[in-house]
Write an enzyme that holds these catalytic residues in place. Sequence first.
Site, PDB file in Angstrom:
ATOM      1  N   SER A   1       0.795  -1.209  -0.061  1.00 41.29           N
ATOM      2  CA  SER A   1      -0.058  -0.077   0.107  1.00 41.29           C
ATOM      3  C   SER A   1       0.738   1.328  -0.156  1.00 41.29           C
ATOM      4  O   SER A   1       0.576   2.128  -0.702  1.00 41.29           O
ATOM      5  CB  SER A   1      -0.723   0.090   1.344  1.00 41.29           C
ATOM      6  OG  SER A   1      -1.817  -1.233   1.118  1.00 41.29           O
TER       7      SER A   1
ATOM      8  N   ARG B   1       1.580   4.278  -3.415  1.00 42.33           N
ATOM      9  CA  ARG B   1       1.296   5.734  -2.964  1.00 42.33           C
ATOM     10  C   ARG B   1       2.583   6.202  -2.851  1.00 42.33           C
ATOM     11  O   ARG B   1       2.716   7.667  -3.255  1.00 42.33           O
ATOM     12  CB  ARG B   1       0.792   5.868  -1.318  1.00 42.33           C
ATOM     13  CG  ARG B   1      -0.673   5.403  -1.331  1.00 42.33           C
ATOM     14  CD  ARG B   1      -1.186   5.045   0.155  1.00 42.33           C
ATOM     15  NE  ARG B   1      -2.289   4.622   0.148  1.00 42.33           N
ATOM     16  CZ  ARG B   1      -3.067   3.506  -0.018  1.00 42.33           C
ATOM     17  NH1 ARG B   1      -2.287   2.512  -0.639  1.00 42.33           N
ATOM     18  NH2 ARG B   1      -4.382   3.157   0.118  1.00 42.33           N
TER      19      ARG B   1
ATOM     20  N   ARG C   1     -13.221  -7.266 -11.463  1.00 42.21           N
ATOM     21  CA  ARG C   1     -13.327  -6.664 -10.429  1.00 42.21           C
ATOM     22  C   ARG C   1     -14.326  -5.450 -10.549  1.00 42.21           C
ATOM     23  O   ARG C   1     -14.225  -4.679 -11.446  1.00 42.21           O
ATOM     24  CB  ARG C   1     -12.136  -6.106  -9.484  1.00 42.21           C
ATOM     25  CG  ARG C   1     -11.251  -7.673  -9.458  1.00 42.21           C
ATOM     26  CD  ARG C   1      -9.948  -7.394  -8.643  1.00 42.21           C
ATOM     27  NE  ARG C   1     -10.091  -6.960  -7.421  1.00 42.21           N
ATOM     28  CZ  ARG C   1      -9.334  -6.596  -6.534  1.00 42.21           C
ATOM     29  NH1 ARG C   1      -8.071  -6.339  -6.887  1.00 42.21           N
ATOM     30  NH2 ARG C   1      -9.486  -6.373  -5.163  1.00 42.21           N
TER      31      ARG C   1
ATOM     32  N   ASP D   1      -6.711  -8.452   4.257  1.00 45.01           N
ATOM     33  CA  ASP D   1      -5.850  -9.317   3.083  1.00 45.01           C
ATOM     34  C   ASP D   1      -5.454 -10.781   3.790  1.00 45.01           C
ATOM     35  O   ASP D   1      -4.816 -11.436   3.094  1.00 45.01           O
ATOM     36  CB  ASP D   1      -4.776  -8.484   2.585  1.00 45.01           C
ATOM     37  CG  ASP D   1      -5.309  -7.360   1.548  1.00 45.01           C
ATOM     38  OD1 ASP D   1      -6.439  -7.666   1.163  1.00 45.01           O
ATOM     39  OD2 ASP D   1      -4.606  -6.647   1.469  1.00 45.01           O
TER      40      ASP D   1
ATOM     41  N   ARG E   1      -2.363 -14.065  -3.012  1.00 46.57           N
ATOM     42  CA  ARG E   1      -2.253 -14.543  -1.537  1.00 46.57           C
ATOM     43  C   ARG E   1      -2.784 -16.046  -1.500  1.00 46.57           C
ATOM     44  O   ARG E   1      -2.737 -16.760  -0.278  1.00 46.57           O
ATOM     45  CB  ARG E   1      -3.424 -13.658  -0.604  1.00 46.57           C
ATOM     46  CG  ARG E   1      -2.776 -12.196  -0.735  1.00 46.57           C
ATOM     47  CD  ARG E   1      -3.044 -11.259   0.454  1.00 46.57           C
ATOM     48  NE  ARG E   1      -2.894  -9.891   0.080  1.00 46.57           N
ATOM     49  CZ  ARG E   1      -1.649  -9.134   0.239  1.00 46.57           C
ATOM     50  NH1 ARG E   1      -0.578 -10.163   0.649  1.00 46.57           N
ATOM     51  NH2 ARG E   1      -1.388  -8.052  -0.276  1.00 46.57           N
TER      52      ARG E   1
END
Length: 446
Positions: free
Chosen positions: A29, A33, A128, A327, A403
């Site tokens: 994350s 960014r 998605r 997650d 994952r």
Amino acid sequence: MTAHSTLTPATASKSEALTGTVRVPGDKSISHRSFMFGGLAAGETRITGLLEGEDVLRTGDAMKAMGAKIEKSGDEWIIQGTGNGALLEPQGPLDFGNAGTGSRLTMGLVGTYDMTTTFIGDASLQSRPMARVLNPLREMGVQVIDAAPGDRMPLTLRGPKRANPISYRVPMASAQVKSAVLLAALNTPGITTVIEPVMTRDHTEKMLQGFGANLEVETDKDGVRHIRLEGEGKLTGQIIAVPGDPSSAAFPLVAALIVPGSDILIENVLMNPTRTGIIDTLLEMGASIEILNRRDAGGEEVADLRVRHSELKGVTVPPARAPFMIDEYPILAIAAALADGETIMDGLEELRVKESDRLAAVARGLEANGIDCTEGESSLTVRGRPDGKGLGGGTVATHLDHRIAMSFLVLGLAVEKDVTVDDRAIINTSFPEFMDMMRALGAKID
Ligand code: S3P
């Protein structure tokens, strides 16, 4: 997905005690960014510890296509940003591969520019939902001039001459939606307000403040957060050290908990409280996790985690914790499979719209390996078997979900029979070093 013939499987086998000291890659994350805000801010941004996974590199490519200069020198990424409000129209479509965070945040970032931008991605990303981001952008004046049915990618945005500041209450617990609106606000006159009834990871707020944005957060008496951002301000380049990703650390962490005799140290893990729900839950299950050397690292807390094999017991995970460990449910389900008793996880509706339908993917993977579980509409119950006897032996469909791949490889280290996942390449989206790191700890994975 029709590319099954090109998938390369991987297999994990029952392993001896895991030992050693590792560092996991930078937080995903924060890495996304860092590229975005560095690419946007005036002047130079220098980043160390960046996750060099495929997802993040796609975000870097997108920022380059819009005028940022990004290069690597030694261990450092050096960016010359465009200045807020000065992104350029990209010459071709922006390809985000598998990356929900990269694509959704960038839709916000560029949506309010008076230009046309096309977003494309892989089969997982195309499936998605994007309406959650496109709807608030439409309120700000952004036109969706082309999209696949149901507001899906590939899609094309056309920004307004001048965007409209809004007040937007985020209807689901999603840091991506919150962030997309805040990034759209950067190029919008006046004050945009995002109302967040359920707190999610706060990296966008913290990092934008660090880059000099006029952003304030107020939490009302009901715990609802009101995030106000004044648009068209100046952002200035920063020096960033990205801490280790707690979502990646969760894989060696659970592996050490479930493989007898293990004792490992994971260094420099981000301890932001919006990200550490998995540690809280594992501690409740009886995990031996020592949080050592807590320290500040550029405005975020980090720590080293000493993890030893533990006899875990099943727990009921409070649904309110879901946003802080969203997650980590796939790897928690693996810990639960080796725990004594039943683990109940609820409030998981957002898992249905991750890189795969994670709730279904986990349940099918557990079943394929002889683990007793019940999949509900938004819940999962796992009945564990601490000795792992008779478990394993299955092949797990990863559905382009990193994952799922890593979680089931961890399962294979602790159960009697081998566990195979159908695709190892997808792991490169977030954790390219996974196989080598796990092998260095003593894991039998091939
Ligand atoms: C992320 C937010 C979460 C998380 C994702 C990263 C982010 O997604 O699952 O891996 O960096 O903002 P949602 O906002 O869809 O919950």
